[in-house]
Design an enzyme around this catalytic site. Structure first.
Site, PDB file in Angstrom:
ATOM      1  N   ASP A 484       0.604  -1.097  -0.325  1.00  0.00           N
ATOM      2  CA  ASP A 484       0.234   0.295   0.095  1.00  0.00           C
ATOM      3  C   ASP A 484       0.684   1.524   0.328  1.00  0.00           C
ATOM      4  O   ASP A 484       2.163   0.825   0.641  1.00  0.00           O
ATOM      5  CB  ASP A 484      -0.670  -0.524   1.006  1.00  0.00           C
ATOM      6  CG  ASP A 484      -2.052   1.399   1.126  1.00  0.00           C
ATOM      7  OD1 ASP A 484      -2.521   0.761   0.373  1.00  0.00           O
ATOM      8  OD2 ASP A 484      -1.963   1.782   2.470  1.00  0.00           O
ATOM      9  N   GLU A 521       1.451   0.675  -5.178  1.00  0.00           N
ATOM     10  CA  GLU A 521       0.974   1.620  -5.492  1.00  0.00           C
ATOM     11  C   GLU A 521       2.376   2.499  -5.596  1.00  0.00           C
ATOM     12  O   GLU A 521       2.448   3.062  -3.987  1.00  0.00           O
ATOM     13  CB  GLU A 521       0.119   2.301  -4.079  1.00  0.00           C
ATOM     14  CG  GLU A 521      -1.477   0.965  -4.249  1.00  0.00           C
ATOM     15  CD  GLU A 521      -2.391   2.080  -3.673  1.00  0.00           C
ATOM     16  OE1 GLU A 521      -3.030   2.410  -4.415  1.00  0.00           O
ATOM     17  OE2 GLU A 521      -2.248   2.480  -2.475  1.00  0.00           O
TER      18      GLU A 521
END
Length: 880
Positions: A484, A521
């Site tokens: 993340d 990400e």
């Protein structure tokens, strides 16, 4: 920018103000910097970056000192400058005054760091200025090298545990074990406190009693804190448990002999992103709804569907966070449910979301992006959260997925914590205050991630990331990790994870670490943006590392617009832009629509190559360009160095599901069957690309969340997967929650009230079958997994790209294949003169597949013409 803002799903309005305020501090004017000299002591404008150097924002370039311990104890500072190595390590501090620690006082550092510490300076006019001191740099310099080599948490040797915690600034640390207090001993070289226990400590609850100065409250406190390196927990994370993950009692039957599906290289990976509770909580055929063990229910509808995807070519299931997180009560007795008859309300009513919202804070649902303990399975998914059942059942889940032909990816969130300071949910910061969190130039905690940001650039936070990932790989046999907000990590930290995994071997560790995949990400924003503090793990910087980043370029092109458009009806390639326009003024004039559609097609071409930066082709203006020369909102569209650097997707848990996005964007008169066809077309742009691809679980079943663009806390009602088409696809379960969607309600209400947008079983089944056909083609055709950029350049082309390209149609040639993406409502003919006389036919998987419309696609050898029905992707194969 859309990639950045997507992550505000965890922000309140207040947190957003804090983020914007933090950004303002990074661009302070000279006048503001001068005013900072008189900042109150609750600021920390000084940074002690190593044993020799202090940097003080806003200080005068004259002598200063560090004061500690009362009674006049201090360390003298003289004006100095940063070395080249220090400037490289702290690029964001290069413009601030630097001071050199007096060599005669350097021996005082260890003492000074274990209490209140202030920087002080007296100006020429006699005015005294003080500020707090940030200490992560000097802690790394003094203790980091040795501490990094320390084994932390509970470590067993011949049945006896040793418990260790890094707390270099603590005055004392003791172990609270099962209600009694046991002293711990400090290693002055590493800052690690240890105690060796007895065999009967195994299974007992414990916490650390850490007496430490806490700058956020300005006093010395004794914190009772769980272990950051916990291996097991009691319910609701109240206590850590002295647990040996190698204990045979925690191994399910067959664990040591677990046979995994054959490893699929990242460039060929096809991934299903799945929330653990969504998977089974409303599956009436599951014996363990909402639990890890649901993946052991081989005959459930959910597991049957996963097996069918695996047989078709899906290789990984990506689980949204399944580590211990802060927001769900773990005991079922403590979990609330909406107290309304949700089924009775109208499909466009606002009553469902109102009722769900009243219990959201105490229900069992959350996406889980608020990590509390990084290396323990979440307790709310276990049959019993109090103890080690969660360990056993997580392992059984991995077994179940592997047995279904699927490898397991974990979504990991090391970039922030749910709280900092003295908050009870703050684990790291209550042990070493001011170290694990990333601090801004004034000493405030960075919140650009919408929570209290961590600092993996600090040695011991970086070590925690590596150690945690390795534990999941070795002890839980996890096959991949999705990071993340990976762009908030240093590139060096993610490469350290890769190196540590590569060192794992089946003989030594029970797993082959080289076959574990990594992606994340790579967004570039916040206080770390543009490599301000370190070289980030962003899209551009990770190219060539073998670690993939999400490709938002193709996603936006296929859907249209961006995730935060005021009008959600802005169209794209797969939603009718120019070829089947809706009434949104946001789409522009017909000429503007046509131009934007053709540019989207160039973005999709780059995406189909694996987003390669150096891939060259003729764009829709007729120019020969590289992927990196195609514009994406002012940034290069192509950034990858090799297939596998960019991960393709048309939808994921963030933003509206693909079905919901198309519900907004397709003209309202579009029938159910055509909506299913456009769903397949959109998914195909990722499924048939070079490099890895991901889809949100249920997208092949036209999954809807009733237009909710941010369902992280929207409960089971809006989130649950419906494997049985008779239960619907989730559309029309009421207006989506007001907090993130109310501005879209005027657009949503007429759609949700329209029964034509709730697809029947024939449409759902047909869509899923057509998507699985594409997966089979990808899995059986080697050309979709080309290993190098050179091979892609030589094998893949867009023969009709140029000024005369058909708006809404993409034709791709790939070795012996030709793929035509026809996003228009009408049948299209694509003539490739260079293929005249060649023998092509519709791929046998589609020719004999479930979609009889696609089966009507044809090829005329004499002219080299491919004819494809409207809203269809067709794959043709050359006969040799």
């Amino acid at each position: 920018m859309s990639s950045t803002l997507r992550r505000f799903h965890r922000c309140s309005a207040g947190a957003l103000v804090m983020v914007l305020g933090a950004a303002a501090l990074l661009v302070s004017s000279p006048q503001q910097m001068a005013q900072a000299a008189s900042s109150p002591p609750d600021k920390a404008l000084a940074q002690w970056i190593d044993r020799d150097t202090v940097v003080w924002k806003g200080a005068e370039r004259s002598s200063a000192r560090l004061e500690f311990g009362g009674r006049g104890a201090h360390i003298r500072l003289a004006p100095g400058s940063l070395s080249s190595a220090e400037r490289a390590a702290y690029p964001h501090l290069t413009g601030y005054p630097a001071f050199t620690v007096d060599p005669r006082d350097r021996h005082l550092a260890g003492t000074a760091l274990r209490g209140k510490l202030m920087a002080a300076q007296r100006a020429a006019d006699g005015r005294r200025t003080t500020t707090g001191v940030q200490i992560p740099g000097v802690l790394d310099d003094l203790y980091g090298a040795r501490a990094q080599r320390s084994a932390l948490g509970p470590v067993f040797h011949h049945g006896r545990p040793t418990l260790s915690v890094w707390a270099p600034t603590a005055r004392t640390v003791a172990l609270e074990l099962d209600g009694r207090t046991v002293p711990m001993r400090r290693d002055d070289r590493s800052g690690v406190w240890r105690v060796q226990g007895q065999r009967d400590w195994a299974g007992k609850p414990y916490r650390y009693l850490v007496t430490v100065y806490a700058p956020t409250v300005g006093k010395t406190v004794t914190n009772k804190v769980t272990d950051p390196y916990s291996t097991a927990l009691t319910a609701d994370s109240a206590r850590s448990l002295v647990t040996d993950l190698d204990d045979p009692r925690l191994a399910p039957d067959g664990w040591s002999r677990l046979a995994k599906p054959a490893a699929v290289p990242l460039r060929r990976a096809r991934i299903q992103e799945l929330h653990l509770r969504d998977f089974s909580v409303e599956d009436r055929t599951s014996r363990h709804p909402g639990q890890y063990l649901a993946f052991t229910d081989r005959r459930s509808d959910g597991m049957r569907h996963l097996r069918s995807l695996a047989r078709s070519g899906t290789s990984y299931v990506h689980l949204l966070p399944a580590f211990d997180f802060a927001t769900a009560p773990e005991r079922r007795a403590d979990q609330t449910r909406p107290g309304c008859d949700l089924v009775s309300y109208a499909p466009d009513s606002d009553r469902q979301q109102d009722c769900v919202g009243k219990t959201a804070a105490r229900d069992a649902y959350n996406w889980g992006y608020d990590p509390l303990h990084y290396t323990v399975p979440e307790g709310s998914y276990a049959s019993d959260p109090d103890g080690t059942a969660r360990t056993v059942e997580f392992r059984r889940m991995v077994q179940g997925l592997n047995g279904a032909g699927l490898r397991t990816v974990m979504d990991v969130v090391y970039n922030h914590t749910p709280a900092s300071g003295q908050d009870p949910r703050s684990v790291l910061d209550r042990i070493v205050p001011g170290y694990y969190q990333r601090l801004l130039d004034d000493g405030g905690v960075a919140t650009s991630t919408c929570c209290s940001g961590t600092a993996p650039e600090h040695l011991m936070m970086g070590k925690l990331v590596v150690d945690s990932v390795v534990t999941w790989a070795r002890k839980y046999k996890v096959d991949g990790f999705r990071f993340d907000l990976m762009g908030h990590h240093p590139k060096a930290n993610i490469l350290a994870v890769r190196k540590a995994l590569d060192a794992l071997t089946p003989q030594k560790d029970g797993v082959d670490g080289k076959k574990i995949i990594l992606y994340g990400e790579g967004w570039n924003f916040g206080e770390a943006a543009n490599d301000a503090r370190f070289v980030q793990a962003t899209q551009r910087n990770m190219a060539g590392t073998g670690i993939a980043t999400f490709n938002d370029r193709a996603r936006d092109a296929v859907r249209g617009g961006g995730p935060f458009d005021a009008d959600p009806r802005v169209q794209g390639f797969a939603s009718g832009l120019a070829t089947d326009p809706n009434s949104s003024p946001g789409n522009g004039t017909p000429a503007e629509q046509r131009a934007r559609l053709l540019h989207y097609q160039d973005l999709l071409k780059v995406g189909l190559t694996g987003n390669l930066a150096d891939y060259t082709f003729t764009d829709t203006t007729g120019h020969r360009v590289k992927g990196s020369q195609v514009d994406y909102n002012g940034a290069p569209a192509g950034y990858a160095a090799a297939p596998g650097d960019a991960l393709a997707y048309a939808d994921a848990h963030d933003n509206e599901t693909l079905y919901d996005a198309l519900a907004y964007k397709l003209p309202p008169h579009t029938g159910a069957a055509d909506r299913g066809r456009m769903q397949v077309l959109a998914l195909a742009t990722a499924a048939l690309s070079q490099g890895p691809a991901l889809s949100q679980a249920g997208s092949d079943l036209l999954r809807s969340k009733s237009l909710d663009r941010n369902s992280f806390d929207s409960g089971d009602w809006f989130n649950a997967l419906h494997w049985n088409c008779a239960d619907g696809n989730g559309f029309g379960r009421g207006l989506p929650p007001a907090a993130d969607n109310k501005d879209k309600w005027p657009y949503a209400r007429p759609l949700l009230a329209d029964p034509a947008l709730r697809p029947g079983c024939a449409t759902v089944r047909g869509t899923s079958a057509a998507y699985r056909d594409l997966l089979r083609i990808h899995a059986t055709e080697p050309a979709f997994g080309l290993p190098t950029a050179d091979r892609v350049q030589s094998a893949l082309s867009f023969p009709l790209s140029g000024k005369d390209e058909t708006p809404g149609v993409l034709t791709m040639r790939l070795d012996d294949l030709v793929v035509v993406f026809n996003a228009t409502p009408d049948r299209q003919r694509q003539t490739v003169p260079g293929l005249a006389g060649e023998r092509y036919a519709l791929h046998p998987v589609q020719a004999g597949g479930a979609d009889r419309v696609t089966a009507r696609a044809s090829y005329a050898s004499g002219s080299g013409t491919f004819t494809v029905p409207g809203r269809t992707v067709a794959v043709f194969r050359r006969s040799r």
